[in-house]
Scaffold this active site. Sequence first.
Site, PDB file in Angstrom:
ATOM      1  N   ALA A  82       0.849  -1.132   0.043  1.00 19.40           N
ATOM      2  CA  ALA A  82       0.110   0.260   0.041  1.00 19.40           C
ATOM      3  C   ALA A  82       0.889   1.193  -0.017  1.00 19.40           C
ATOM      4  CB  ALA A  82      -0.909  -0.101   1.224  1.00 19.40           C
ATOM      5  N   HIS A 201      -6.875   0.568  -3.441  1.00 22.24           N
ATOM      6  CA  HIS A 201      -7.065  -0.083  -2.257  1.00 22.24           C
ATOM      7  C   HIS A 201      -8.681   0.040  -1.451  1.00 22.24           C
ATOM      8  CE1 HIS A 201      -6.629  -2.084   1.628  1.00 22.24           C
ATOM      9  NE2 HIS A 201      -5.445  -1.900   1.834  1.00 22.24           N
ATOM     10  N   TYR A 206      -9.808   1.216   5.423  1.00 21.41           N
ATOM     11  CA  TYR A 206      -9.172   2.352   5.218  1.00 21.41           C
ATOM     12  C   TYR A 206     -10.043   3.200   4.518  1.00 21.41           C
ATOM     13  CZ  TYR A 206      -5.198  -0.406   7.040  1.00 21.41           C
ATOM     14  OH  TYR A 206      -4.521  -1.135   7.662  1.00 21.41           O
TER      15      TYR A 206
END
Length: 393
Positions: A82, A201, A206
């Site tokens: 990430a 992502h 998140y």
Amino acid sequence: MANTTMANMNTNSNSKEESKKMDEREAIPLLTPYKMGNFNLSHRIVLAPLSRSRSYNFIPQPHAALYYSQRTTKGGFLIGEASGVSDTAQGYPNTPGIWTREQLEAWKPIVSAVHEKGGIFFCQLWHAGRVSNYEYQPDGKAPISSTDKRLRKDIANNKATADKYPPPRRVRADEIPKLVNDFVIAAKNAMEAGFDGIEIHGANGYLLDQFLKDKVNDRDDEYGGNLENRCRFPLQVVKAVADEIGADKVGMRLSPFADYNDCGDSDPHALGVHMAQSLNEMGILYIHLIEPRMVTQFHKFDGTKSSLTPIRKAFKDGTFIVAGGYDRNEGNEAISCAAADLVAYGRLFLANPDLPTRFQLDAHLNQPDATTFYSHHPVLGYTDYPFLQPNPK
Ligand code: PHB
């Protein structure tokens, strides 16, 4: 040295025998070729995006070139760890970014090292949202999210740092275009750095997941409430990135069933299917689903394997990647029964840089050492997991 000793390594003479054995064996399903859009993959074992926390001050480091190249095979597919898309995106120490010129330049030799060995390398674009802290934010401000509710300490992935997640600032709707643009710039940067494509992502609690999931998203504007509204911002990100670099170079990672980082949904099936349908309409290259059987990154339960089937069906035109603690047999089974096109391996690939060879030979596997997953050491638990053969190239 990681927790596997040299004693597990084979000698030169038996490595010859092994390559003979390999030639004679029929390819296992995981080691059959697959065409993913314009990419000709030589096998179906994908390096999952794994945060390794060795990018000091958010700058990718030269040691990452060795780490990724160790895990590269000709025609193998790797998804990078990430990488933050902006100066508000970070939430952990020493994770890489892709928003500055310095970061972009630092990625170049890492990407080249993978290409030199014939790998296909995507960059994962990430924004932590409320899984962050004042210390990672410009001017020490609050992290941003879909909500102003803070992450519950007892549920945070990392309980040691959970106290540190302050109440986030709820972003206004008029700030969304800027956030979308951050992903677009990061995607352009990734392409300039030489990556073959990008993965957005949208998983694990998140920022994008904080919009998708109704246990977190408590907005009453066009970005909250019903399913369509909650998916709006993540889909705007995908659309804008696909318009910029081409949908054939874009994948998305999703974890509708997971509750990581205090981010769950009351109807994960509907969420997964709606996203898959919408992403299919956009014509993106792949979706990458984290299995419902994963409870945390470290624990799995015996859940139902078929629960991803409606999502796979909805994403009917693209590649379907699954992840979630698969072993060799489970991966082979997923490919042979067409539950997935590709299987992403995290911990096993982390600990076995030559995982495809080991799977082909059904060889002994190094055990991952969780104590060094996120240590900041440039070698230990990072590039020192042994190969089957000494002195690999
Ligand atoms: C995750 O997807 O769970 C993840 C992402 C970034 C990190 C750590 C974990 O730094």
